[in-house]
Write a protein that holds these residues in place. Sequence first.
Motif, short mmCIF file in Angstrom:
data_model
loop_
_atom_site.label_atom_id
_atom_site.label_comp_id
_atom_site.label_asym_id
_atom_site.label_seq_id
_atom_site.Cartn_x
_atom_site.Cartn_y
_atom_site.Cartn_z
N ALA A 217 1.35 -1.31 -0.02
CA ALA A 217 -0.10 0.05 -0.34
C ALA A 217 0.76 1.08 -0.26
N GLU A 218 0.54 2.06 -0.78
CA GLU A 218 0.72 3.55 -0.74
C GLU A 218 0.98 4.63 0.60
N TRP A 219 -0.41 4.47 0.63
CA TRP A 219 -1.16 5.14 2.09
C TRP A 219 -1.50 4.81 2.74
N ILE A 220 -1.78 4.37 3.96
CA ILE A 220 -2.05 4.66 5.14
C ILE A 220 -3.35 5.32 5.50
N ILE A 221 -4.61 5.39 5.45
CA ILE A 221 -6.10 6.65 5.77
C ILE A 221 -6.61 6.28 7.17
N VAL A 222 -6.06 7.80 7.77
CA VAL A 222 -6.92 7.18 8.85
C VAL A 222 -8.13 8.05 8.96
N GLU A 223 -9.04 7.59 9.54
CA GLU A 223 -10.28 7.86 9.07
C GLU A 223 -11.45 8.42 11.06
N GLN A 224 -12.35 8.57 11.25
CA GLN A 224 -12.92 8.67 11.94
C GLN A 224 -14.40 9.44 11.38
N ASP A 225 -15.18 8.72 11.02
CA ASP A 225 -16.69 9.12 10.40
C ASP A 225 -17.34 10.25 11.16
N LYS A 226 -17.50 9.57 12.87
CA LYS A 226 -17.65 10.57 13.83
C LYS A 226 -16.87 10.57 15.66
N CYS A 227 -16.77 11.59 16.17
CA CYS A 227 -16.06 11.86 17.14
C CYS A 227 -16.71 12.23 18.62
N LYS A 228 -16.10 11.83 19.53
CA LYS A 228 -17.33 12.04 20.84
C LYS A 228 -16.41 12.64 20.97
N ILE A 229 -15.43 13.15 20.75
CA ILE A 229 -14.05 14.21 21.23
C ILE A 229 -13.86 15.40 20.59
N ASP A 230 -13.45 16.93 21.14
CA ASP A 230 -13.00 17.43 19.50
C ASP A 230 -12.26 16.90 18.40
N PRO A 231 -12.47 16.70 17.10
CA PRO A 231 -12.11 16.22 15.89
C PRO A 231 -10.13 16.36 16.39
N ILE A 232 -9.72 17.58 16.47
CA ILE A 232 -8.22 17.94 16.71
C ILE A 232 -7.82 16.81 17.74
N GLU A 233 -8.38 16.61 18.39
CA GLU A 233 -7.40 15.50 19.68
C GLU A 233 -7.69 14.61 19.20
N SER A 234 -8.96 13.86 18.56
CA SER A 234 -9.34 12.65 18.17
C SER A 234 -8.33 12.56 16.76
N ILE A 235 -7.88 13.30 16.28
CA ILE A 235 -7.10 12.40 15.00
C ILE A 235 -5.13 12.90 16.03
N THR A 236 -5.41 13.25 16.87
CA THR A 236 -4.07 13.95 17.17
C THR A 236 -4.00 12.08 18.09
N ILE A 237 -4.81 11.71 18.76
CA ILE A 237 -4.94 11.13 19.62
C ILE A 237 -3.92 9.38 19.14
N SER A 238 -5.29 9.69 17.48
CA SER A 238 -4.67 8.37 16.40
C SER A 238 -3.14 7.96 16.24
N TYR A 239 -2.96 9.44 15.52
CA TYR A 239 -1.15 9.60 15.12
C TYR A 239 -0.83 9.43 16.46
N ASN A 240 -0.83 9.88 17.46
CA ASN A 240 0.06 9.11 18.70
C ASN A 240 0.10 7.35 18.99
N ASN A 241 -0.56 7.09 18.86
CA ASN A 241 -1.24 5.84 19.57
C ASN A 241 -0.45 4.88 18.37
N LEU A 242 -0.67 5.75 17.05
CA LEU A 242 0.68 4.92 15.81
C LEU A 242 1.69 5.17 15.76
N LYS A 243 2.29 6.26 16.37
CA LYS A 243 3.65 6.53 17.33
C LYS A 243 4.18 5.28 18.02
N LYS A 244 3.18 4.93 19.02
CA LYS A 244 3.81 3.98 20.38
C LYS A 244 3.90 2.82 20.11
N ILE A 245 3.59 2.55 18.88
CA ILE A 245 2.95 0.69 17.99
C ILE A 245 3.91 0.92 16.76
#
Length: 248
Positions: A217-245
Amino acid sequence: MSIPIALQLYTLREEMQKDFSGTLKKVAEIGYKGVEFAGFGGMNAGELKLLLDNLGLKPAGAHINIDELRNNLDEVIYYNLEIGNKYVVCPYLEFKGKEDFVNMAIEFNKIGTKLKNAGLNLCYHNHAHEFKMFDGVYGLDILYKDTTSNILMAEIDTYWVAYAGLDPIEYLNKYKYRTPLIHIKDMDNTEKREFTEIGNGILPIDKIINQAKINKAEWIIVEQDKCKIDPIESITISYNNLKKINII
């Protein structure tokens, strides 16, 4: 070899409407390497290309609805070539029965051929409803079986594959080398199986990423159709969790 991580901007649709350029800047500051568009904010192609270059962001793809693909394909081709995007993605279709999948495959072969001849690629992004069976075959499989593999590629959304009751890793393996773009989102551990941030749910994100590497694959694309928290915070958590693993 790691696969670059992009963000599907539909996740930030409200923020993008308020401040298109400023929101893109925040995405870049978090660390995302690319973005997949869900609209272009009314910017002309030259302006958007300059903005992306200034922010160090690459276009990973663009979701273009079927009406645009049918009625304004020349304009779609021009715009995406100008911004340096090579993947045009049909994001959603309704299917009433097997004939709809068969007929859509014929249409995708025509649209995809024109895009291919212009130097672009056509993908289809699945949800869960394409996994209805017809004579023992999933509708989505009919769509891919009846199209040429380099004319219609698969943007597999792994959340929706799992939601439909299939193993996303096995399904990615089924379309090995036909999946330049892969959507990842996570599923919470509740009866409703709602969206949650990457790494906070029950989907095997690390195994999905490993399969994405096998698929080249050329790209892994993060998407969250609906966020229960602030969307900017949401995509930050997703990115940081990807870093952790150790994915990024």
